[in-house]
Design a protein around this motif. Structure first.
Motif, PDB file in Angstrom:
ATOM      1  N   VAL A 258      36.294  33.850  45.663  1.00 28.57           N
ATOM      2  CA  VAL A 258      36.373  34.984  44.753  1.00 28.57           C
ATOM      3  C   VAL A 258      35.437  34.708  43.591  1.00 28.57           C
ATOM      4  O   VAL A 258      35.513  33.638  42.979  1.00 28.57           O
ATOM      5  CB  VAL A 258      37.814  35.192  44.237  1.00 28.57           C
ATOM      6  N   GLU A 259      34.543  35.644  43.285  1.00 31.14           N
ATOM      7  CA  GLU A 259      33.604  35.442  42.180  1.00 31.14           C
ATOM      8  C   GLU A 259      34.133  36.170  40.945  1.00 31.14           C
ATOM      9  O   GLU A 259      34.370  37.379  40.966  1.00 31.14           O
ATOM     10  CB  GLU A 259      32.209  35.958  42.545  1.00 31.14           C
ATOM     11  N   GLU A 260      34.329  35.394  39.878  1.00 28.57           N
ATOM     12  CA  GLU A 260      34.892  35.951  38.644  1.00 28.57           C
ATOM     13  C   GLU A 260      34.093  35.438  37.445  1.00 28.57           C
ATOM     14  O   GLU A 260      33.198  34.607  37.590  1.00 28.57           O
ATOM     15  CB  GLU A 260      36.373  35.575  38.528  1.00 28.57           C
ATOM     16  N   GLY A 261      34.429  35.932  36.250  1.00 28.68           N
ATOM     17  CA  GLY A 261      33.611  35.654  35.084  1.00 28.68           C
ATOM     18  C   GLY A 261      34.250  34.751  34.051  1.00 28.68           C
ATOM     19  O   GLY A 261      35.274  34.101  34.283  1.00 28.68           O
ATOM     20  N   TRP A 262      33.619  34.734  32.878  1.00 30.40           N
ATOM     21  CA  TRP A 262      34.000  33.846  31.782  1.00 30.40           C
ATOM     22  C   TRP A 262      35.425  34.089  31.297  1.00 30.40           C
ATOM     23  O   TRP A 262      36.140  33.146  30.943  1.00 30.40           O
ATOM     24  CB  TRP A 262      33.010  34.011  30.632  1.00 30.40           C
ATOM     25  N   ASP A 263      35.848  35.363  31.265  1.00 28.03           N
ATOM     26  CA  ASP A 263      37.195  35.673  30.777  1.00 28.03           C
ATOM     27  C   ASP A 263      38.262  34.953  31.586  1.00 28.03           C
ATOM     28  O   ASP A 263      39.290  34.547  31.046  1.00 28.03           O
ATOM     29  CB  ASP A 263      37.435  37.184  30.820  1.00 28.03           C
ATOM     30  N   LYS A 264      38.016  34.785  32.878  1.00 27.85           N
ATOM     31  CA  LYS A 264      38.986  34.143  33.761  1.00 27.85           C
ATOM     32  C   LYS A 264      38.902  32.623  33.686  1.00 27.85           C
ATOM     33  O   LYS A 264      39.929  31.928  33.615  1.00 27.85           O
ATOM     34  CB  LYS A 264      38.735  34.608  35.201  1.00 27.85           C
ATOM     35  N   TRP A 265      37.672  32.078  33.704  1.00 26.27           N
ATOM     36  CA  TRP A 265      37.499  30.645  33.889  1.00 26.27           C
ATOM     37  C   TRP A 265      36.810  29.935  32.728  1.00 26.27           C
ATOM     38  O   TRP A 265      36.558  28.736  32.807  1.00 26.27           O
ATOM     39  CB  TRP A 265      36.703  30.371  35.168  1.00 26.27           C
TER      40      TRP A 265
ATOM     41  N   ARG B 200      28.301  31.805  36.148  1.00 29.10           N
ATOM     42  CA  ARG B 200      29.126  32.512  37.129  1.00 29.10           C
ATOM     43  C   ARG B 200      30.098  31.522  37.779  1.00 29.10           C
ATOM     44  O   ARG B 200      29.799  30.338  37.877  1.00 29.10           O
ATOM     45  CB  ARG B 200      28.249  33.157  38.209  1.00 29.10           C
TER      46      ARG B 200
ATOM     47  N   ARG C 284      32.951  30.697  40.994  1.00 28.42           N
ATOM     48  CA  ARG C 284      33.482  30.975  42.320  1.00 28.42           C
ATOM     49  C   ARG C 284      34.743  30.139  42.522  1.00 28.42           C
ATOM     50  O   ARG C 284      34.711  28.924  42.374  1.00 28.42           O
ATOM     51  CB  ARG C 284      32.457  30.623  43.400  1.00 28.42           C
ATOM     52  N   TYR C 285      35.821  30.823  42.863  1.00 26.50           N
ATOM     53  CA  TYR C 285      37.073  30.109  43.143  1.00 26.50           C
ATOM     54  C   TYR C 285      37.330  30.138  44.646  1.00 26.50           C
ATOM     55  O   TYR C 285      37.375  31.201  45.271  1.00 26.50           O
ATOM     56  CB  TYR C 285      38.249  30.734  42.403  1.00 26.50           C
TER      57      TYR C 285
END
Length: 415
Positions: free
Chosen positions: A115-122, A149, A151-152
């Motif tokens: 799952v590709e997510e951004g700064w707010d998440k990680w 960027r 990736r989880y």
């Protein structure tokens, strides 16, 4: 034919200019496929303050390069990073650097879904593991967080960070703007480990007057003393004790009793599941069949123990016992199993104590070191060491050796 001797006074003017020329690198950066020049590339000596930008014709020049073994880093957005390793004995150098266009990442290249997510998440996970959680880390800020960027990977429970441009970090505590060419960043939540690899360029912020400069120097000196850089320099100069370091051998002895108890529970669980169609069933207030009731409390305590016990050597190790090879200006370090390094001239940061969920008083800074792959580590007098990924640390260094406490290899503490 008679030999002409230059006057001594003239030699004094000639030698400095020869020396500067000998400590330089000149070069041109081009596209590996087309041969076209690539202007505006970032060119720097990794982990130092020596850097420049290629001009409009792709040319660059770096001078006054410090002695030792170094990596010349050339990077540009859209291209793979070029790493050229060299020693001061090879200088001067005239290079042609060919950059390869970065291939666009394709989803089907990864065998594991992510799952590709951004700064707010990680962002916080990245900051805590890249910048750190020390007092200095509280005064650090990443200027371009959107360039990173994430990736989880759910199946392997891993977080990977990718940066399309150098990560720029402002460190107000130490007074540096740090550009970091991030090559690899992985947090493995299952293994509770984090690793990152890249190349740093330091720029002195040089703000404020003399008082501000003195505060920065004080902070830099604090970050230096007890660091891996300090340890490597002390080891190279055979001054471990003089510089405040104590080194002992350490062994990790398996907890045999815990292994035995685990095996008892494994066999009991398998027997229970075989009798219940693959489902583990235990009645409330009862033990698994095969686990004596009068031993259950003892077994629970054993299972909460460590998998290994640390056994420390009584004798202090000298630099001579760790340095196993010398070749020119370089020394090779090697040891079996672990070493336990104590820095006695400073106490642990309170933030470190809290990170261990420990309410005790700070003690001397204690770190564990393991040589991955059992490879020899090459060090030079600047405190540089190769390969850093083979020098695995835990304990205090595992917590403190983050970018918030990072210093350039050409740093020298004021005496």
């Amino acid at each position: 034919m008679p030999v002409m001797k230059l006057p001594a006074i003239l030699l004094g003017f000639i030698l400095p200019f020869v020396s500067l020329a000998q400590l330089s690198i000149k070069g041109k950066v081009v596209n590996a496929s087309t041969g076209a020049v690539i202007p505006g590339c970032s060119v720097f000596i990794a982990n130092t303050s020596k850097g420049t930008t290629a001009n409009g014709n792709g040319y660059f020049e770096l001078s006054d390069i410090p002695p030792g073994k170094h990596d010349l880093i050339v990077s540009s957005i859209g291209y793979e990073t070029s790493v050229f390793s060299f020693t001061d004995g090879q200088l001067p150098l005239q290079l042609k650097i060919e950059l390869v266009v970065k291939v666009k990442e394709l989803d089907n290249v990864d065998l594991e879904a992510y799952v590709e997510e951004g700064w707010d998440k990680w962002g916080k996970i990245f900051s805590d593991n890249f910048i750190g959680t020390s007092a200095n880390a509280q005064q650090c800020k990443i200027r371009n967080p959107k360039a990173i960027r994430f990736r989880y990977y759910k199946k392997s429970n891993r977080l990977v960070a990718i940066a399309d441009e150098p990560v720029v970090m402002e460190n107000k505590a130490l007074g540096y703007v740090l550009s970091y060419q991030l090559e690899d960043f992985v947090v493995n939540f299952s293994e509770r480990s984090a690793t990152f690899l890249g190349y740093s360029l330091f720029e002195d912020m040089d703000r404020g007057g003399k008082a501000a400069a003195q505060r920065r120097e004080n902070k830099r000196r604090e970050a230096y003393h007890g660091s891996i850089m300090h340890f490597m320099r002390a080891l190279y100069e055979n001054k471990l004790g003089e510089e405040g370091f104590e080194v002992r051998k350490m062994q990790r002895v398996p907890n045999v009793e815990k292994q035995r108890v685990r095996e008892l529970y494994r066999k009991a669980s398998e027997k229970n599941m075989a009798a219940n169609n693959g489902v583990l069933k235990v009645e409330t207030g009862k033990q698994l069949e095969g686990i004596p009731a009068d031993s259950a409390e003892y077994y629970r305590k054993v299972l909460f123990e460590k998998d290994y016990f640390e056994v420390y050597g009584k004798e202090l190790l000298s630099a001579d016992s760790l340095i196993v090879a010398i070749e020119g200006a370089y020394k090779g370090m090697h040891f079996e199993e672990y070493i336990f390094v104590t820095y006695k001239n400073a106490l642990e940061e309170e933030r470190y104590i809290r990170s261990l969920f420990n309410s005790g008083n700070p003690g001397h800074r204690r770190s564990f070191v393991l040589l991955l792959n059992e490879k020899l580590i090459t060090i030079d007098k600047n405190g540089n060491y190769y390969n850093p990924q083979d020098f695995f640390t835990s304990g205090y260094w595992g917590w403190s050796e983050k970018m918030a406490n990072s210093l350039p290899l050409d740093y020298e503490p004021a005496r």
